[in-house]
Motif scaffolding. Structure first.
Motif, PDB file in Angstrom:
ATOM      1  N   ALA A 116       0.833  -1.201   0.000  1.00 12.24           N
ATOM      2  CA  ALA A 116       0.000   0.000   0.000  1.00 12.24           C
ATOM      3  C   ALA A 116       0.870   1.255   0.000  1.00 12.24           C
ATOM      4  O   ALA A 116       2.009   1.244   0.475  1.00 12.24           O
ATOM      5  N   ARG A 117       0.327   2.330  -0.547  1.00 16.55           N
ATOM      6  CA  ARG A 117       1.008   3.626  -0.545  1.00 16.55           C
ATOM      7  C   ARG A 117       0.102   4.670   0.106  1.00 16.55           C
ATOM      8  O   ARG A 117      -1.103   4.662  -0.110  1.00 16.55           O
ATOM      9  N   GLN A 118       0.712   5.569   0.900  1.00 18.41           N
ATOM     10  CA  GLN A 118      -0.066   6.573   1.610  1.00 18.41           C
ATOM     11  C   GLN A 118       0.291   7.970   1.137  1.00 18.41           C
ATOM     12  O   GLN A 118       1.467   8.313   0.996  1.00 18.41           O
ATOM     13  N   GLY A 119      -0.736   8.762   0.899  1.00 17.33           N
ATOM     14  CA  GLY A 119      -0.555  10.134   0.458  1.00 17.33           C
ATOM     15  C   GLY A 119      -0.499  11.091   1.632  1.00 17.33           C
ATOM     16  O   GLY A 119      -0.357  10.685   2.787  1.00 17.33           O
ATOM     17  N   ILE A 120      -0.599  12.374   1.331  1.00 16.16           N
ATOM     18  CA  ILE A 120      -0.486  13.391   2.370  1.00 16.16           C
ATOM     19  C   ILE A 120      -1.863  13.806   2.871  1.00 16.16           C
ATOM     20  O   ILE A 120      -2.847  13.809   2.127  1.00 16.16           O
ATOM     21  N   ASN A 121      -1.909  14.129   4.169  1.00 11.89           N
ATOM     22  CA  ASN A 121      -3.149  14.630   4.749  1.00 11.89           C
ATOM     23  C   ASN A 121      -3.087  16.152   4.859  1.00 11.89           C
ATOM     24  O   ASN A 121      -2.068  16.777   4.547  1.00 11.89           O
ATOM     25  N   ASP A 122      -4.183  16.750   5.321  1.00 14.65           N
ATOM     26  CA  ASP A 122      -4.282  18.208   5.283  1.00 14.65           C
ATOM     27  C   ASP A 122      -3.573  18.930   6.430  1.00 14.65           C
ATOM     28  O   ASP A 122      -3.562  20.170   6.460  1.00 14.65           O
ATOM     29  N   TYR A 123      -2.953  18.184   7.338  1.00 13.82           N
ATOM     30  CA  TYR A 123      -2.075  18.858   8.298  1.00 13.82           C
ATOM     31  C   TYR A 123      -0.867  19.458   7.566  1.00 13.82           C
ATOM     32  O   TYR A 123      -0.242  20.390   8.065  1.00 13.82           O
TER      33      TYR A 123
END
Length: 203
Positions: A116-123
């Motif tokens: 799996a790959r994780q993107g960026i969150n709005d923090y």
């Protein structure tokens, strides 16, 4: 498809263990447990997005002791987690397996399911002007709503079953990038949501 969590009941409060903030500062920031069933035939991967649709649109009011953020203030989305290419055979994400504690400047390589790959969150955007906190926030970072907000925030965990093994998003991708890339590839969607507030009058 059905999505559930042992960490909180649908439409009920999320424990501080799974939030980024609590009354006296940062909280446990562990990702909640999630499990899903009734996956459609032809599923080749999953995508997961967590979003709070109750974020105030007037940032200048956030965190002030002398004013409350009114219930009827217009709201916008704040993304807390985005993950793609979750293996098709997976049916559960264990609590704390992707995030366990808050990392200033963001987690560069957050843990997660193999492949799996994780993107960026709005923090990433929220802390952009803060020298002590600025950075690229990948993976899960949980609830931390303003203590002076009159609205109880909701956190929607949305799971998408996709007919592709790999989504064409790269690098510091966002939830918006994932939504665009998923168009025409969603076989099913399931959601579960919890609530969280730091307003003592609402807790």
């Amino acid at each position: 498809m059905k999505l559930d969590s042992q960490s909180f009941s649908n439409a009920q409060p999320i424990p501080a263990e799974f939030a980024a903030g609590q009354a006296d500062g940062f909280a446990g920031n562990r990702n909640p447990q999630l499990a899903w069933t009734d996956v459609p035939a032809g599923t080749r991967s999953f995508a997961l997005i967590c979003v709070d649709p109750d974020v105030p649109t007037v940032a200048e009011l956030v965190g002030r002791d002398d004013v409350s953020i009114p219930l009827d203030q217009p709201r916008t989305d704040f993304v807390h987690w985005v993950m793609v290419d979750v293996p098709a055979e997976l049916r559960e994400i264990a609590a704390g397996s992707c995030s366990d504690g808050f990392t200033a400047h963001g987690k560069a390589q957050p843990a997660g399911p193999a492949g799996a790959r994780q993107g960026i969150n709005d923090y990433t955007g929220w802390f952009a002007g803060n020298a002590q906190m600025s950075g690229t926030y990948y993976g899960y970072d949980g609830p931390y709503p303003p203590f002076n907000d009159e609205r109880v925030h909701r956190y929607f965990f949305r799971l998408f079953a996709l007919d592709v093994e790999r989504l064409p998003v790269e690098g510091a991708f966002t939830a918006a990038d994932v939504h665009r890339a998923m168009q025409g590839h969603v076989l099913a969607e399931a959601a579960v949501h919890g609530t969280y507030t730091l307003n003592k009058a609402l807790a």
